[in-house]
Design a protein around this motif. Structure first.
Motif, PDB file in Angstrom:
ATOM      1  N   ASP A  27       0.816  -1.212   0.000  1.00  0.00           N
ATOM      2  CA  ASP A  27       0.000   0.000   0.000  1.00  0.00           C
ATOM      3  C   ASP A  27       0.850   1.263   0.000  1.00  0.00           C
ATOM      4  N   GLY A  28       2.168   1.137  -0.187  1.00  0.00           N
ATOM      5  CA  GLY A  28       3.027   2.304  -0.289  1.00  0.00           C
ATOM      6  C   GLY A  28       4.010   2.428   0.863  1.00  0.00           C
ATOM      7  N   VAL A  29       4.678   3.587   0.903  1.00  0.00           N
ATOM      8  CA  VAL A  29       5.698   3.862   1.918  1.00  0.00           C
ATOM      9  C   VAL A  29       5.197   4.917   2.879  1.00  0.00           C
ATOM     10  N   ARG A  30       5.536   4.746   4.155  1.00  0.00           N
ATOM     11  CA  ARG A  30       5.215   5.752   5.169  1.00  0.00           C
ATOM     12  C   ARG A  30       6.530   6.217   5.772  1.00  0.00           C
ATOM     13  N   VAL A  31       6.765   7.531   5.750  1.00  0.00           N
ATOM     14  CA  VAL A  31       8.013   8.105   6.267  1.00  0.00           C
ATOM     15  C   VAL A  31       7.800   8.502   7.721  1.00  0.00           C
ATOM     16  N   LEU A  32       8.722   8.053   8.587  1.00  0.00           N
ATOM     17  CA  LEU A  32       8.664   8.357  10.020  1.00  0.00           C
ATOM     18  C   LEU A  32       9.807   9.289  10.385  1.00  0.00           C
ATOM     19  N   GLY A  33       9.652  10.025  11.484  1.00  0.00           N
ATOM     20  CA  GLY A  33      10.563  11.126  11.789  1.00  0.00           C
ATOM     21  C   GLY A  33      11.730  10.832  12.688  1.00  0.00           C
ATOM     22  N   LYS A  34      12.139   9.583  12.860  1.00  0.00           N
ATOM     23  CA  LYS A  34      13.250   9.286  13.764  1.00  0.00           C
ATOM     24  C   LYS A  34      14.587   9.578  13.082  1.00  0.00           C
ATOM     25  N   GLY A  35      15.465  10.273  13.778  1.00  0.00           N
ATOM     26  CA  GLY A  35      16.802  10.557  13.249  1.00  0.00           C
ATOM     27  C   GLY A  35      16.945  11.990  12.753  1.00  0.00           C
ATOM     28  N   GLU A  36      18.194  12.360  12.497  1.00  0.00           N
ATOM     29  CA  GLU A  36      18.515  13.701  11.995  1.00  0.00           C
ATOM     30  C   GLU A  36      18.312  13.738  10.480  1.00  0.00           C
ATOM     31  N   PHE A  37      17.801  14.889   9.985  1.00  0.00           N
ATOM     32  CA  PHE A  37      17.543  15.014   8.553  1.00  0.00           C
ATOM     33  C   PHE A  37      17.868  16.432   8.095  1.00  0.00           C
ATOM     34  N   SER A  38      18.678  16.552   7.021  1.00  0.00           N
ATOM     35  CA  SER A  38      19.043  17.878   6.535  1.00  0.00           C
ATOM     36  C   SER A  38      19.023  17.991   5.010  1.00  0.00           C
ATOM     37  N   ALA A  39      18.686  16.907   4.299  1.00  0.00           N
ATOM     38  CA  ALA A  39      18.695  16.940   2.825  1.00  0.00           C
ATOM     39  C   ALA A  39      17.428  17.587   2.293  1.00  0.00           C
ATOM     40  N   LYS A  40      17.581  18.361   1.208  1.00  0.00           N
ATOM     41  CA  LYS A  40      16.425  19.008   0.584  1.00  0.00           C
ATOM     42  C   LYS A  40      15.858  18.051  -0.460  1.00  0.00           C
ATOM     43  N   ASN A  66      12.154  16.100  -2.177  1.00  0.00           N
ATOM     44  CA  ASN A  66      10.704  16.157  -2.383  1.00  0.00           C
ATOM     45  C   ASN A  66      10.159  14.732  -2.364  1.00  0.00           C
ATOM     46  N   PHE A  67       9.283  14.451  -1.427  1.00  0.00           N
ATOM     47  CA  PHE A  67       8.750  13.094  -1.240  1.00  0.00           C
ATOM     48  C   PHE A  67       7.363  12.961  -1.851  1.00  0.00           C
ATOM     49  N   THR A  68       7.140  11.852  -2.544  1.00  0.00           N
ATOM     50  CA  THR A  68       5.801  11.466  -3.005  1.00  0.00           C
ATOM     51  C   THR A  68       5.560  10.073  -2.433  1.00  0.00           C
ATOM     52  N   VAL A  69       4.901  10.028  -1.275  1.00  0.00           N
ATOM     53  CA  VAL A  69       4.720   8.776  -0.544  1.00  0.00           C
ATOM     54  C   VAL A  69       3.275   8.640  -0.086  1.00  0.00           C
ATOM     55  N   ALA A  70       2.923   7.426   0.385  1.00  0.00           N
ATOM     56  CA  ALA A  70       1.551   7.140   0.803  1.00  0.00           C
ATOM     57  C   ALA A  70       1.217   7.755   2.155  1.00  0.00           C
ATOM     58  N   GLY A  71       2.224   7.985   2.994  1.00  0.00           N
ATOM     59  CA  GLY A  71       1.957   8.550   4.309  1.00  0.00           C
ATOM     60  C   GLY A  71       3.211   9.125   4.924  1.00  0.00           C
ATOM     61  N   VAL A  72       3.017  10.049   5.874  1.00  0.00           N
ATOM     62  CA  VAL A  72       4.144  10.680   6.551  1.00  0.00           C
ATOM     63  C   VAL A  72       3.679  11.080   7.949  1.00  0.00           C
ATOM     64  N   SER A  73       4.555  10.893   8.934  1.00  0.00           N
ATOM     65  CA  SER A  73       4.192  11.293  10.290  1.00  0.00           C
ATOM     66  C   SER A  73       4.350  12.805  10.437  1.00  0.00           C
ATOM     67  N   LYS A  74       3.741  13.337  11.486  1.00  0.00           N
ATOM     68  CA  LYS A  74       3.754  14.786  11.701  1.00  0.00           C
ATOM     69  C   LYS A  74       5.183  15.290  11.901  1.00  0.00           C
ATOM     70  N   SER A  75       5.971  14.567  12.708  1.00  0.00           N
ATOM     71  CA  SER A  75       7.351  14.996  12.975  1.00  0.00           C
ATOM     72  C   SER A  75       8.210  14.892  11.719  1.00  0.00           C
ATOM     73  N   ALA A  76       7.954  13.873  10.889  1.00  0.00           N
ATOM     74  CA  ALA A  76       8.715  13.722   9.643  1.00  0.00           C
ATOM     75  C   ALA A  76       8.393  14.854   8.682  1.00  0.00           C
ATOM     76  N   ARG A  77       7.122  15.234   8.578  1.00  0.00           N
ATOM     77  CA  ARG A  77       6.721  16.336   7.694  1.00  0.00           C
ATOM     78  C   ARG A  77       7.408  17.637   8.131  1.00  0.00           C
ATOM     79  N   GLU A  78       7.421  17.881   9.447  1.00  0.00           N
ATOM     80  CA  GLU A  78       8.058  19.095   9.962  1.00  0.00           C
ATOM     81  C   GLU A  78       9.551  19.107   9.633  1.00  0.00           C
ATOM     82  N   ALA A  79      10.227  17.965   9.805  1.00  0.00           N
ATOM     83  CA  ALA A  79      11.667  17.893   9.547  1.00  0.00           C
ATOM     84  C   ALA A  79      11.969  18.086   8.060  1.00  0.00           C
ATOM     85  N   ILE A  80      11.153  17.498   7.194  1.00  0.00           N
ATOM     86  CA  ILE A  80      11.368  17.626   5.741  1.00  0.00           C
ATOM     87  C   ILE A  80      11.173  19.071   5.304  1.00  0.00           C
TER      88      ILE A  80
END
Length: 174
Positions: A111-124, A126-140
């Motif tokens: 049913d697709g990929v869901r991105v979760l917000g654990k870990g450090e993230f600094s790359a710019k 653009n995600f096209t995924v089935a789901g994303v957590s609130k913390s992951a969206r904020e970090a992206i």
């Protein structure tokens, strides 16, 4: 010693016992099955049967619930994505499930990929995924990227739309 003298040690090979071949064999008459009853016959499958009493596997209370309608997502953390970007496994700026699979970050997830917000993230990215957590969206978004979640049309609506098209085509043909 010659090749024609080679033999197994005495008792190394034991012959198959042929049961039910007369009283002189020692395993005649009942052929080692005891006497009478279903278990002495061939093709018996009464493993959980307790003589009519409610079997143990039915007496014990059941726990939990298995949702047959649950979505199957492949989950990936932002930290793992950042590590793949740093090591050069992930080079694309537009990230989809195909890119994540190619980089070895996800498996399965019909049913697709869901991105979760654990870990450090600094790359710019653009995600096209089935789901994303609130913390992951904020970090992206903080890193300058974006998240797009494609709208999924339920199968019932697809079928209704298709049925409507066929009805319209039939009316136009008359």
């Amino acid at each position: 010693m010659k090749l024609n003298d080679l033999r197994d040690n005495q008792g190394a090979r034991q012959g198959r016992v042929r049961v039910g071949r007369g009283i002189g064999s020692g395993l005649g008459k009942t052929a080692g099955r005891g006497q009478k009853g279903q278990k002495s016959r061939e093709g018996v499958s009464i493993k959980g049967f307790e003589g009519g009493q409610m079997p143990l596997h039915m007496r014990i209370p059941k726990r939990g619930f298995n949702n047959i309608f649950a979505k199957d997502y492949a989950e990936v953390n932002l930290g793992a994505i950042q590590k793949a970007v740093d090591s050069g496994k992930l080079t694309a700026t537009d990230i989809t499930q195909a890119e994540l699979n190619a980089a070895g970050l996800t498996r399965g997830g019909k049913d697709g990929v869901r991105v979760l917000g654990k870990g450090e993230f600094s790359a710019k990215l653009n995600f096209t995924v089935a789901g994303v957590s609130k913390s992951a969206r904020e970090a992206i978004e903080k890193a300058g990227g974006s998240v797009t979640i494609p709208e999924i049309v339920p199968a019932a609506e697809k079928a209704a739309a298709k049925k409507g098209k066929t009805l319209a085509a039939k009316k136009a043909g008359k």
